[in-house]
Write a protein that holds these residues in place. Structure first.
Motif, short mmCIF file in Angstrom:
data_model
loop_
_atom_site.label_atom_id
_atom_site.label_comp_id
_atom_site.label_asym_id
_atom_site.label_seq_id
_atom_site.Cartn_x
_atom_site.Cartn_y
_atom_site.Cartn_z
N VAL A 35 44.21 41.69 -30.21
CA VAL A 35 42.99 41.00 -30.66
C VAL A 35 43.20 39.49 -30.68
CG1 VAL A 35 41.43 40.68 -32.61
CG2 VAL A 35 42.17 42.98 -31.97
N MET A 36 44.37 39.05 -31.12
CA MET A 36 44.66 37.63 -31.15
C MET A 36 44.72 37.05 -29.74
SD MET A 36 44.95 35.08 -33.11
CE MET A 36 45.06 36.01 -34.66
N LEU A 37 45.34 37.79 -28.82
CA LEU A 37 45.40 37.33 -27.44
C LEU A 37 44.01 37.28 -26.82
CD1 LEU A 37 48.57 39.20 -26.12
CD2 LEU A 37 48.37 36.80 -26.75
N LEU A 38 43.14 38.22 -27.19
CA LEU A 38 41.76 38.21 -26.71
C LEU A 38 41.03 36.96 -27.21
CD1 LEU A 38 39.42 39.60 -25.23
CD2 LEU A 38 38.93 40.84 -27.35
N ALA A 39 41.26 36.59 -28.47
CA ALA A 39 40.64 35.38 -29.00
C ALA A 39 41.15 34.14 -28.28
CB ALA A 39 40.93 35.28 -30.50
N PHE A 40 42.45 34.10 -27.98
CA PHE A 40 43.00 32.97 -27.23
C PHE A 40 42.38 32.89 -25.84
CE2 PHE A 40 47.15 33.12 -29.86
CZ PHE A 40 46.61 32.25 -30.78
N ALA A 41 42.23 34.04 -25.17
CA ALA A 41 41.63 34.05 -23.82
C ALA A 41 40.18 33.59 -23.86
CB ALA A 41 41.74 35.45 -23.22
N MET A 42 39.44 33.99 -24.90
CA MET A 42 38.04 33.55 -25.01
C MET A 42 37.96 32.04 -25.19
SD MET A 42 36.46 36.59 -27.40
CE MET A 42 34.91 35.70 -27.59
N LEU A 43 38.87 31.48 -25.98
CA LEU A 43 38.86 30.03 -26.16
C LEU A 43 39.22 29.31 -24.87
CD1 LEU A 43 40.53 29.65 -29.67
CD2 LEU A 43 38.16 29.17 -29.06
N ARG A 44 40.08 29.91 -24.04
CA ARG A 44 40.44 29.27 -22.78
C ARG A 44 39.25 29.25 -21.82
NH1 ARG A 44 46.13 30.25 -19.68
NH2 ARG A 44 46.75 29.71 -21.82
N TYR A 45 38.44 30.30 -21.82
CA TYR A 45 37.28 30.36 -20.92
C TYR A 45 36.02 29.73 -21.52
CZ TYR A 45 39.81 33.64 -17.91
OH TYR A 45 40.72 34.21 -17.08
N LEU A 46 36.03 29.48 -22.83
CA LEU A 46 34.82 29.03 -23.52
C LEU A 46 34.21 27.75 -22.95
CD1 LEU A 46 32.86 29.49 -25.92
CD2 LEU A 46 34.42 28.12 -27.31
N PRO A 47 34.98 26.66 -22.74
CA PRO A 47 34.34 25.43 -22.24
C PRO A 47 33.70 25.59 -20.87
CG PRO A 47 36.48 24.94 -23.18
CD PRO A 47 36.40 26.42 -23.06
N VAL A 48 34.35 26.33 -19.97
CA VAL A 48 33.85 26.45 -18.60
C VAL A 48 32.64 27.35 -18.52
CG1 VAL A 48 34.50 27.14 -16.25
CG2 VAL A 48 36.14 25.97 -17.70
N LEU A 49 32.46 28.24 -19.49
CA LEU A 49 31.37 29.20 -19.42
C LEU A 49 30.26 28.93 -20.43
CD1 LEU A 49 33.34 32.53 -18.92
CD2 LEU A 49 31.93 31.36 -17.25
N ALA A 50 30.57 28.31 -21.56
CA ALA A 50 29.58 28.18 -22.63
C ALA A 50 29.05 26.77 -22.82
CB ALA A 50 30.18 28.70 -23.95
N ILE A 51 29.86 25.75 -22.56
CA ILE A 51 29.40 24.37 -22.77
C ILE A 51 28.62 23.92 -21.53
CG2 ILE A 51 30.12 22.00 -23.21
CD1 ILE A 51 32.57 23.05 -24.58
N PRO A 52 27.32 23.62 -21.67
CA PRO A 52 26.50 23.32 -20.47
C PRO A 52 27.02 22.15 -19.64
CG PRO A 52 25.11 23.71 -22.39
CD PRO A 52 26.52 23.64 -22.90
N ALA A 53 27.53 21.10 -20.28
CA ALA A 53 27.97 19.93 -19.53
C ALA A 53 29.21 20.21 -18.69
CB ALA A 53 28.26 18.77 -20.49
N LEU A 54 30.01 21.21 -19.07
CA LEU A 54 31.26 21.52 -18.37
C LEU A 54 31.17 22.77 -17.53
CD1 LEU A 54 33.77 20.86 -21.31
CD2 LEU A 54 33.03 19.26 -19.55
N SER A 55 30.08 23.49 -17.60
CA SER A 55 29.98 24.78 -16.95
C SER A 55 29.19 24.70 -15.65
CB SER A 55 29.33 25.80 -17.89
OG SER A 55 29.13 27.04 -17.23
N PRO A 56 29.70 25.29 -14.56
CA PRO A 56 28.87 25.39 -13.35
C PRO A 56 27.77 26.43 -13.48
CG PRO A 56 30.96 26.52 -13.03
CD PRO A 56 31.04 25.84 -14.37
N LEU A 57 27.82 27.24 -14.55
CA LEU A 57 26.81 28.27 -14.78
C LEU A 57 25.83 27.86 -15.88
CD1 LEU A 57 29.18 31.38 -14.72
CD2 LEU A 57 27.74 30.54 -12.87
N SER A 58 25.62 26.56 -16.07
CA SER A 58 24.71 26.10 -17.12
C SER A 58 23.28 26.55 -16.89
CB SER A 58 24.77 24.58 -17.24
OG SER A 58 24.45 23.97 -15.99
N TRP A 59 22.94 26.87 -15.64
CA TRP A 59 21.59 27.32 -15.32
C TRP A 59 21.37 28.78 -15.72
CZ3 TRP A 59 22.18 31.43 -12.12
CH2 TRP A 59 23.39 31.51 -11.39
N ALA A 60 22.44 29.54 -15.95
CA ALA A 60 22.34 30.97 -16.26
C ALA A 60 21.95 31.16 -17.73
CB ALA A 60 23.67 31.67 -15.97
N PRO A 61 21.29 32.28 -18.06
CA PRO A 61 20.96 32.55 -19.47
C PRO A 61 22.21 32.65 -20.33
CG PRO A 61 19.71 33.99 -17.99
CD PRO A 61 20.72 33.28 -17.14
#
Length: 256
Positions: free
Chosen positions: A8-34
């Motif tokens: 579970v802790m490793l899953l949380a670490f992995a989510m934080l690693r992917y979070l900026p690229v997928l969730a932050i609109p200014a840093l994500s190439p998928l900012s247009w996606a819902p």
């Protein structure tokens, strides 16, 4: 800490690693996606990353105290933000160069006559260039390269390993390269408009009684659009090189 808690802790670490690229609109190439699509993709990639980790790395009980968890979360978030810079800096470089061409062409004056602008300057050429960059980012499969680098980073910097070392020289090198290559995208437009400005300046000295600026403004707009249309024919090579250069500089930025 047992294997389930460690997973579970490793899953949380992995989510934080992917979070900026997928969730932050200014840093994500998928900012247009819902948002729900991006969150689902974030969870899927984080879970697959944990599953792809060595079994011994997951099964080995690890001691995660409060300080280790905080440092691990900070390290993973910084690493994700660093990968997000590979998206943000090329777009910022191209946007800055396009706004410069906008000002040179006189298109930035259109915001003065836009009642719905709410005092926010809009860049016509910048919008065109950034839309073209977004289309080419996916057409050239650069998004696959980005996520391939993100998943491959787990082999170099394991989840929660606290091994990231941000290098300022590599960061400033990425910034300088991004703005330099971004300027190359619209360089023909800027050079062509400079030639028009020289001709307008000569006409102003020859006919000081005429308001040459407003007479030459439609000409400058037409030249800017024509040169931009001609420049976009070479955009796939230039924009692809811009993003690939940012990806190539990522190991230097994270101290790899």
């Amino acid at each position: 800490m047992n294997a389930i808690e460690s997973t579970v802790m490793l899953l949380a670490f992995a989510m934080l690693r992917y979070l900026p690229v997928l969730a932050i609109p200014a840093l994500s190439p998928l900012s247009w996606a819902p948002a729900m699509v991006r969150i689902a993709l974030l969870l899927a990639l984080a879970w697959l990353t944990v599953l792809a980790s060595p079994a011994a790395f997951i099964a080995t009980p690890r001691a995660f105290d409060a300080a280790t968890v905080l440092l691990g979360c900070t390290s993973e978030l910084l690493l994700g933000l660093t990968f997000g810079l590979a998206i943000l800096l090329p777009q910022a470089g191209m946007g800055f160069a396009a706004r410069l061409a906008d000002m040179q062409a006189g298109l930035s004056a259109a915001s003065l006559f836009n009642p719905g602008g709410q005092h926010e300057p809009e860049s016509m050429l910048g919008t065109i260039v950034l839309l073209a960059a977004t289309v080419l980012f996916f057409s050239l499969d650069l998004h696959l390269q980005l996520f391939r680098l993100l998943t491959g980073s787990v082999q170099v910097l394991p989840l929660g390993a606290l091994g990231i070392r941000l290098d300022l020289d590599g960061f400033f090198g990425m910034v300088g390269s991004g703005f330099l290559l971004g300027m190359a995208v619209v360089a023909p437009v800027i050079i062509g408009l400079f030639a028009v400005d020289m001709a307008v300046a000569y006409a102003t000295r020859s006919m000081p009684q005429a308001n040459v600026y407003f007479l030459a403004l439609p000409l400058k707009v037409a030249v800017a659009l024509m040169l931009l249309a001609m420049t976009l024919a070479f955009a796939p090579m230039l924009m692809g090189r811009l993003y690939e250069d940012a990806f190539a500089r990522l190991p230097m930025v994270i101290g790899g």
